[in-house]
Write a protein that holds these residues in place. Structure first.
Motif, mmCIF file in Angstrom:
data_model
loop_
_atom_site.group_PDB
_atom_site.id
_atom_site.type_symbol
_atom_site.label_atom_id
_atom_site.label_comp_id
_atom_site.label_asym_id
_atom_site.label_seq_id
_atom_site.Cartn_x
_atom_site.Cartn_y
_atom_site.Cartn_z
ATOM 1 N N VAL A 1 0.849 -1.194 0.000
ATOM 2 C CA VAL A 1 0.000 0.000 0.000
ATOM 3 C C VAL A 1 0.881 1.239 0.000
ATOM 4 O O VAL A 1 1.826 1.340 0.796
ATOM 5 C CB VAL A 1 -0.930 0.028 1.232
ATOM 6 C CG1 VAL A 1 -1.851 1.243 1.170
ATOM 7 C CG2 VAL A 1 -1.749 -1.262 1.304
ATOM 8 N N THR B 1 -0.518 -2.883 -4.642
ATOM 9 C CA THR B 1 -1.901 -3.230 -4.991
ATOM 10 C C THR B 1 -2.892 -2.118 -4.663
ATOM 11 O O THR B 1 -3.986 -2.104 -5.210
ATOM 12 C CB THR B 1 -2.345 -4.503 -4.252
ATOM 13 O OG1 THR B 1 -2.300 -4.273 -2.834
ATOM 14 C CG2 THR B 1 -1.440 -5.670 -4.601
ATOM 15 N N ALA B 2 -2.521 -1.179 -3.782
ATOM 16 C CA ALA B 2 -3.474 -0.144 -3.379
ATOM 17 C C ALA B 2 -2.761 1.177 -3.111
ATOM 18 O O ALA B 2 -1.600 1.198 -2.693
ATOM 19 C CB ALA B 2 -4.243 -0.581 -2.137
ATOM 20 N N CYS C 1 -3.517 4.795 -1.004
ATOM 21 C CA CYS C 1 -4.355 5.542 -0.063
ATOM 22 C C CYS C 1 -3.972 7.008 -0.164
ATOM 23 O O CYS C 1 -2.918 7.417 0.354
ATOM 24 C CB CYS C 1 -4.149 5.026 1.356
ATOM 25 S SG CYS C 1 -4.870 3.405 1.677
ATOM 26 N N ALA D 1 -9.904 2.645 -0.890
ATOM 27 C CA ALA D 1 -8.568 2.882 -1.422
ATOM 28 C C ALA D 1 -8.650 2.765 -2.937
ATOM 29 O O ALA D 1 -9.660 2.303 -3.485
ATOM 30 C CB ALA D 1 -7.562 1.864 -0.855
ATOM 31 N N ASP E 1 -7.754 0.755 -5.915
ATOM 32 C CA ASP E 1 -7.275 -0.594 -6.188
ATOM 33 C C ASP E 1 -6.586 -0.644 -7.553
ATOM 34 O O ASP E 1 -6.490 0.353 -8.254
ATOM 35 C CB ASP E 1 -8.420 -1.606 -6.102
ATOM 36 C CG ASP E 1 -9.517 -1.346 -7.115
ATOM 37 O OD1 ASP E 1 -9.357 -0.442 -7.974
ATOM 38 O OD2 ASP E 1 -10.552 -2.040 -7.070
ATOM 39 N N ALA F 1 -3.610 -0.579 -8.154
ATOM 40 C CA ALA F 1 -2.802 0.632 -8.035
ATOM 41 C C ALA F 1 -1.665 0.692 -9.049
ATOM 42 O O ALA F 1 -1.435 1.734 -9.669
ATOM 43 C CB ALA F 1 -2.253 0.747 -6.616
#
Length: 218
Positions: free
Chosen positions: A133, A179-180, A182, A195, A197, A199
């Motif tokens: 993340v 993967t994400a 924020c 979030a 996704d 990413a």
């Protein structure tokens, strides 16, 4: 009654937008003996109790100068380590801070990464949890379709450098490590998603050449 933070992933929580940081979103990662707060949430009894119940704060990572707000009060309450890119440390006079130049590993799962452009000391925080993340502050924020974009404003420090920072992130990660995302602002554009996704694919889809030609978005 103040709103409670909401879960983004099992161990990651997002605070409500904070007026003191121009509507910025702060995040909290729960990890045994290593809880990490990313940017400053609204500082009130609800926030303090929420953090205390989960073991307090080990680190407070600042992603850009607008996100500082009540860093002093948070440090006094939790005796936490404030992590900030070296060019913005002067904005925290009298506080004990840990500065870094390009990168700083806080522990095996957390790493601060200098991504200048939005501000001189703008930084992202990478967490190697939940598939990877990236907490981007205002370096990358969602557009109206929920895709991550660099946003040029009248107060952007250095637009070409910000775009180079995006390219460096793209080259640094992979679908397996990111993967994400924020974001630290514009989270209303996520429309209920917690979030961004997919990413890495969305990061690669940013048209940096077109962005270089974009006019200021005020």
């Amino acid at each position: 009654m103040p709103k409670q933070p909401r879960a983004v992933f099992d161990t990651i929580f997002a605070f409500p937008p904070n007026r003191e940081t121009l509507g910025g979103t702060a995040y909290f990662i729960v990890k045994k003996n290593a809880n990490l707060l990313i940017d400053c949430p609204a500082w009130d009894e609800t926030t303090q109790q929420f953090l205390e119940e989960r073991g307090g704060v080990r680190w407070l990572s600042i992603t850009h100068r607008t996100a500082i707000a009540r860093a002093k009060e948070i440090q006094q309450c939790f005796d936490c380590e404030i992590v900030v890119q070296e060019q913005e440390a002067y904005l925290l006079p009298g506080l004990e801070v840990t500065t870094f130049h390009r990168e700083l590993a806080l522990d095996p799962d957390f790493e601060a990464i200098w991504t200048p452009g939005h501000s001189p000391g703008s930084a992202c925080l990478y967490a190697g949890v939940a598939g990877g993340v990236l907490f981007t502050g205002r370096h990358l924020v969602p557009d109206r379709d929920g895709n991550p974009v660099p946003l040029r404003t009248s107060k952007t420090f250095h637009w070409p450098r910000q775009l180079r920072s995006v390219a460096l992130l793209r080259d640094r990660f992979s679908p397996q490590t990111l993967t994400a995302i924020c974001p630290g602002a514009n989270t209303g554009y996520l429309r209920g998603q917690r979030a961004i996704d997919r990413a890495y694919d969305r990061l690669c889809a940013i048209d940096l050449e077109a962005a270089a030609q974009a006019q200021a978005m005020l």
